[in-house]
Design an enzyme around this catalytic site. Structure first.
Site, PDB file in Angstrom:
ATOM      1  N   SER A  71     -13.434  19.716  -5.961  1.00  0.00           N
ATOM      2  CA  SER A  71     -12.647  18.540  -5.551  1.00  0.00           C
ATOM      3  C   SER A  71     -11.145  18.779  -5.469  1.00  0.00           C
ATOM      4  CB  SER A  71     -12.937  17.367  -6.490  1.00  0.00           C
ATOM      5  OG  SER A  71     -14.214  16.842  -6.236  1.00  0.00           O
TER       6      SER A  71
ATOM      7  N   LYS B 131      -9.526  17.890  -2.217  1.00  0.00           N
ATOM      8  CA  LYS B 131      -9.032  16.560  -1.858  1.00  0.00           C
ATOM      9  C   LYS B 131      -7.502  16.491  -1.851  1.00  0.00           C
ATOM     10  CE  LYS B 131     -13.384  14.719  -3.393  1.00  0.00           C
ATOM     11  NZ  LYS B 131     -14.204  14.317  -4.532  1.00  0.00           N
TER      12      LYS B 131
ATOM     13  N   SER C  65     -11.692  10.705  -7.608  1.00  0.00           N
ATOM     14  CA  SER C  65     -12.265  11.772  -6.769  1.00  0.00           C
ATOM     15  C   SER C  65     -13.360  11.248  -5.852  1.00  0.00           C
ATOM     16  CB  SER C  65     -12.807  12.910  -7.654  1.00  0.00           C
ATOM     17  OG  SER C  65     -12.740  14.147  -7.006  1.00  0.00           O
TER      18      SER C  65
ATOM     19  N   LYS D 140      -5.163  16.908 -10.806  1.00  0.00           N
ATOM     20  CA  LYS D 140      -6.419  16.654 -10.104  1.00  0.00           C
ATOM     21  C   LYS D 140      -7.472  17.611 -10.642  1.00  0.00           C
ATOM     22  CE  LYS D 140      -9.231  15.014  -6.993  1.00  0.00           C
ATOM     23  NZ  LYS D 140     -10.353  15.257  -7.957  1.00  0.00           N
TER      24      LYS D 140
END
Length: 302
Positions: A79, A82, A139, A252
């Protein structure tokens, strides 16, 4: 005679391994620093307990790399993908207050792929900017796919924009094939490329605001009259990640079984800002958060 020679070589080889403390097989970790104390601290930390297989620590301002553990090796970004998805969106969309509908096709495969979601629903009319926060904080894969379809018509075409941006900013070993980071053997990058991406993305004020946010409530919709409360996957680690002599500015997470536990983070310590990308830590969402423990340890060395 030959047999004795072979055994002698085995004994010598084993003795060399023991003399090196068993580190002969370990990957070299490159360390730099501003002061001898910082170099010593980072070296000690790297030798003791870095769980992640891939690490890049750099100064945000200069891009100078202070710690590099296999930072040029190919990895699956999960992820952390992203970051690029939201960056392309904020750079491409001038009016992010516009409302768009979460179409049914966005959700078709997410359940069977075990993708993380923010909680938006089919048919819900949402502001584009709310999708930025939905993609980055919890997410949410549905947010990424909707942004991709809004900008390019489908996810495949959107990844061309992602790869064009990657090439433009100097991500030399990256290839994106989706907007979410769901596993694909061709969806690859490196820890160093992700550091390059984050350093570039943080120059954008809209992206920076999203990346720094730990909790956000969307505007009211027909499906969520009170709005949707979005929390960062790092919320429960917020205090743990705060450096002793500074502040945690944003981060993140990422995870797939193939990528391991991943984390891209931004901190300020002793007045200087740093970016840290780690990937390949063992475990999952139910085990000890080794990616967070790595970040906590490395921050202590700065």
């Amino acid at each position: 005679m030959k047999r004795k020679s072979v055994w002698l070589l085995v004994i010598i080889f084993t003795a060399v391994l023991w003399a090196k403390g068993g580190d002969w097989f370990q990957e070299d970790i490159q360390i730099q620093g501003d002061t001898p104390r910082q170099v010593s601290n980072l070296k000690q930390i790297s030798e003791q307990n870095i769980y992640s297989e891939f690490v890049v620590l750099a100064e945000r301002g200069t891009g100078r790399v202070l710690m590099n553990k296999r930072g040029e090796k190919k990895i699956y970004p999960a992820s952390l993908t992203k970051i690029m998805t939201v960056l392309v969106a904020v750079e491409s969309i001038s009016d992010d207050s516009r409302e768009i509908i979460m179409t049914d096709d966005v959700f078709h495969t997410l359940t069977e792929q075990h993708a993380s979601v923010a909680g938006f629903l089919p048919g819900e009319r949402v502001k584009i900017r709310d999708l930025y926060y939905g993609a980055m904080l919890p997410s949410g894969a549905e947010c990424c796919i909707r942004l991709a379809k809004y900008l390019s018509g489908n996810e495949e075409k959107f990844t061309r924009l992602m790869n064009q941006k990657a090439e433009e900013i100097g991500m030399k070993h990256t290839n994106f094939v989706n907007s979410t980071g769901l596993h694909d053997p061709q969806h690859v990058t490196t820890a160093k490329d992700l550091e390059v991406l984050l350093r570039y993305a943080l120059k954008n004020p809209k992206f920076r605001k999203v990346f720094q946010t730990m909790q956000y409530r969307t505007g009211p919709t027909g499906k969520h009259p009170q709005g949707l409360l979005l929390r960062s996957t790092l919320t429960k680690y917020k205090n743990q990640l705060k450096p002793e002599n500074g502040s945690f500015l944003g981060g993140k997470t990422g995870y797939t079984s193939e990528a391991g536990l991943c984390l891209a983070s931004w901190v300020k310590i002793h007045g200087k800002e740093y970016l840290l990308v780690t990937a390949g830590a063992r475990g999952d969402h139910q085990t000890k958060p080794l990616h967070v423990l790595d970040a906590e340890s490395i921050y202590q060395g700065l």
